[in-house]
Structure formats: C-alpha cells, structure tokens
Design an enzyme around this catalytic site. Structure first.
Site, short mmCIF file in Angstrom:
data_model
loop_
_atom_site.label_atom_id
_atom_site.label_comp_id
_atom_site.label_asym_id
_atom_site.label_seq_id
_atom_site.Cartn_x
_atom_site.Cartn_y
_atom_site.Cartn_z
N GLU A 160 -0.57 -2.29 5.20
CA GLU A 160 0.41 -2.19 6.28
C GLU A 160 0.32 -0.84 6.97
O GLU A 160 0.45 -0.74 8.18
CB GLU A 160 1.83 -2.41 5.74
CG GLU A 160 2.91 -2.39 6.81
CD GLU A 160 3.40 -0.99 7.19
OE1 GLU A 160 3.82 -0.80 8.34
OE2 GLU A 160 3.37 -0.10 6.32
N GLU A 161 0.10 0.22 6.18
CA GLU A 161 0.15 1.58 6.74
C GLU A 161 -0.92 1.81 7.80
O GLU A 161 -0.73 2.63 8.70
CB GLU A 161 0.00 2.61 5.61
CG GLU A 161 1.16 2.65 4.63
CD GLU A 161 2.47 3.13 5.25
OE1 GLU A 161 2.45 3.56 6.42
OE2 GLU A 161 3.50 3.07 4.57
N ASP A 207 0.81 -1.21 0.00
CA ASP A 207 0.00 0.00 0.00
C ASP A 207 0.85 1.27 0.00
O ASP A 207 2.00 1.29 0.42
CB ASP A 207 -0.98 0.02 1.17
CG ASP A 207 -0.32 -0.26 2.52
OD1 ASP A 207 0.76 -0.88 2.56
OD2 ASP A 207 -0.90 0.15 3.55
N ARG A 216 19.91 -6.31 13.33
CA ARG A 216 20.34 -6.47 14.71
C ARG A 216 19.51 -7.57 15.36
O ARG A 216 18.37 -7.83 14.95
CB ARG A 216 20.20 -5.17 15.51
CG ARG A 216 18.77 -4.74 15.73
CD ARG A 216 18.64 -3.48 16.59
NE ARG A 216 18.97 -3.74 17.98
CZ ARG A 216 19.97 -3.16 18.62
NH1 ARG A 216 20.76 -2.29 18.01
NH2 ARG A 216 20.20 -3.44 19.88
#
Length: 423
Positions: free
Chosen positions: A152-153, A85, A192
C-alpha cells in the site's frame, strides 16, 4: 434488522482478544517493507486456516496478497481489507516489542523497518473480525471476503492484486469496506460521506548540470544550486497559486546530489509529493511544477532538459453516499458519542478504492483512533496536539493496544453486518 438489534447482536458475541494482542506484538516487532510481506502474509493465511471456520484461502495474489472467502448462503458479498506493509523508519517508541528489523528495499539499500502507519493493527483487527464473524455465521448469510493487501505504501498493491486476477479467485464484492488507525482518541471512530482521503502524486525530478572541482565552480553548472532554486519556488505554488479555500500540499521529501564536499556533482534528484482533493487544483499544481522546473533549469543553463518521472499515484478516495450513510447509522448507534459522522477529510492517501472502482463497486472508509485518551486530553489542554501526538509515519507512532484493537474489531464487524443478510 435495526441498528439497535445489530448492536445487541455484536455485543452478545465477543471474541477473546488476548491472543490477538500477542499476535499484534509479533507483527509489530517483525515488520516487512513493501513487496516483501511474505512473513506477514504467511501468518495471516495460517491463522485463517487455523480457525477451521470454512475460509477458502487464496495466497500470492499480486505479490504477497491473500484473501479468505467465507461463503455462507445467499446475500451480499462484503470485502473487508487490511494492508500489510511497513515503512523504512527507525523505531523510537521505546516499546519492549519495538522493531529492530532492517531490510534491503527495492533499491537494494539496507534500511531500518517499522510499522509506523499501523498496518500491524489493521491485519490483527481483520483476523480477529474474521474469527468473530465466522463464530456468528448462524446469524447472517452472504459472502465475506477478508483481504490482506501488500504494497500500500508504494501505491501498487491494490492494482497488482486486481491485475493478477483477484476477481477470478474470489467473488466480486458488492461493497468494499476499509479502516485505518489514525492519531485520534483511542476508542473513537470517524467517517463521512464524500471525499475522505486525498489524491496523491509523487515524482522524481532529475536536474542535469556539469560536474567539476569544488574550487572551480565557474567551470561547472551546479545542480545543487539549481535544485535549491526549484525547492524554494515549489513552496510558492500553494501559497501563491492555489485558492486559499482549496486544499493542496506540495512536499519536497528528498534532495540528493553528490558524494562529498569538494566535488560539484553533475546531477541532482528532487523527490516531490503532491496532495489534492480537487481534479482542477491537481492539474494546476502539476502544470506549475513542470513550469518551475523547466524555468529554473533554463535560468541555470542546465546541459539538458530535466527528467520528471511519476513514481506513485494514489486515487482520490470518495465514500459512497448510500453505503456510507448505512455505515454511519450502525456506528452512531454502537459507538454513541465516540463516533464522529463528519470527520475532516484526511490529507493522507490510500489505494484501496481500486478494489472497488475496478469493478464499479462502492467503497466506504473510516478511521479509528489510537491515542490513549488521557494523553490526548492533556495535549489538548496544553494546546500541544500538533507537537505531542505522534502521527502516522513518525518513528514515535505507537497506538495504544487497548481500546484501539477492540474498537477496530468492533468497527469491521459492524460494517460487515450492516450489509450481510440476517438469518
């Protein structure tokens, strides 16, 4: 297979990226808002099928989500994910393939649309990786899932796909791998172990006053003044209530009230976003928000209690130690000095972890850079990285096409091949 063998295998099996550069430009100029990613999803599904590589394609999962499954013998099941999106941002990059698209959003308001977060890069890189890994399937065995996630947003896509029976359509993965383009040097990659992205909570706060004529404020209870007090006091949470050693952000992104200057409105809406990386800090901040809002409303004589509604929530993103350590080994050998194994946790947030946590499966997330190296170096030399380097969600966010795309494809393939069984 050792990491050096993996590097040699990948280096000897390149993929032609020229068609994908064209595909990226198409996606960039045709962005789609959350819940409306039909064109992007159709493009991805068509491309996967056109590879004739054996991908079993499942569409319309949790909205416009889709997944391609390539079963290739015994071995682990690895899920690679890209989000699709775009954002309600008017593009100002000046690119010849810049977006001129407008769409109606979920509130039925027409807005400009831009891929201001790099999801067009994510889709393109994953499609290229799908081709490259399929071309190499004589060298590995296992199951590869390439998943294209909607929404996702607005923090709903991953959960929507799971709730819509994603794992009745595709195998449950052993490992979920995800990447994101960020404002770092192009060609560079960072990862990480441990916390990698923030938890995020968003709220719509409605404050209730009493409207009236702009010339008679004494006959009203002004929600704009009430909201202004709330906004100012919210800024003291991080500066005066949170330990300086802890990470926290409280952002007021929207304040809306009234329609014109000579009418005092009867309500105001304040939209607040909170980012944290520690559950105790999060709980403290959310309690402080409720306390401040309630106190300001009482002090202002609000006609009724404020309404605080959660609009979105992104979970804390944590890179699994065992999985991430193996990814780091592969990346360090392949990318060399271009890889940072101890990148700072991002202040941004993501929902991809739901694809793994819903099945009690580990995840690993990494970032790859999209800023032309010369541009980055000059900004760094001038001490202007914060001013001159456009960040995600900026109308000027425009990752340089190469080596960004090549790096994203390499990283996805390396990540998958780290765990797929070699034949």
């Amino acid at each position: 297979m050792s990491t050096s063998d993996l590097t040699r295998l990948l280096s000897s099996n390149p993929v032609n990226l020229a068609p994908y550069e064209s595909l990226y430009k198409h996606l960039h100029s045709h962005p789609e808002l959350s819940y409306q990613e039909l064109g992007t999803a159709s493009t991805a599904a068509l491309h996967l099928r056109s590879l004739n590589a054996g991908y079993e394609v499942h569409t319309s999962i949790g909205g416009h989500g889709l997944a391609g499954v390539l079963q290739n013998g015994n071995g682990k099941t690895i899920l690679l994910r890209a989000d699709m999106d775009a954002l309600p941002v008017k593009e100002e990059t000046g690119l010849d393939y810049a977006s001129k698209v407008t769409m109606r959003d979920v509130d039925d308001v027409t807005k400009p649309v831009m891929h201001a977060c790099g999801h067009d890069f994510h889709v393109t890189a994953l499609l290229a990786a799908a081709e490259r890994l399929a071309n190499m399937k004589d060298s590995w065995s296992g199951t590869l899932i390439v998943l294209f996630q909607p929404n996702e947003e607005r923090a709903g896509g991953a959960q929507a796909m799971v709730d819509d029976g994603l794992y009745t359509k595709v195998p449950v993965p052993d490992i979920v791998l995800v990447q994101h383009v960020l404002p770092l040097r192009a060609g560079h990659v960072g990862c990480r172990v441990g916390t990698i992205m923030s938890e995020a909570d968003s709220f719509k706060i409605t404050l209730f006053g009493r409207g009236g004529h702009g010339s008679m404020p004494h006959r009203t209870i002004d929600p704009v003044v009430m909201a202004a007090g709330v906004v100012l006091k919210l800024q003291t949470i991080v500066s005066r209530e949170v330990d300086p050693d802890e990470f926290a952000v409280v952002t007021v992104g929207s304040l809306q009230a009234g329609q014109t200057e000579n009418i005092i409105a009867d309500k105001a809406e304040v939209r607040v976003n909170v980012r944290t990386q520690d559950p105790q800090v999060r709980n403290k901040i959310l309690a402080s928000i409720r306390r401040i809002v309630a106190g300001e409303c009482e002090a202002s004589g609000a006609v009724k209690e404020p309404l605080i509604e959660e609009t979105t929530h992104f979970p804390l993103s944590v890179n699994d130690q065992e999985v991430t350590s193996q990814v780091v080994g592969s990346f360090r050998d392949f990318f060399g000095e271009r890889f940072n194994a101890n990148m700072k946790p991002s202040t941004a947030s993501e929902d991809y972890s739901i694809l793994g946590s819903s099945q009690n499966r580990p995840c690993c997330f990494w970032a790859f850079g999209g800023v032309e190296e010369g541009v980055w170096d000059e900004a760094e030399k001038q001490g202007r990285l914060m001013q001159d380097i456009a960040v995600n969600h900026s109308p000027f966010f425009a990752p340089v096409l190469q080596p960004t795309l090549e790096t994203g494809v390499d990283a996805l393939c390396l990540g998958a091949l780290t765990f797929l069984k070699f034949s």
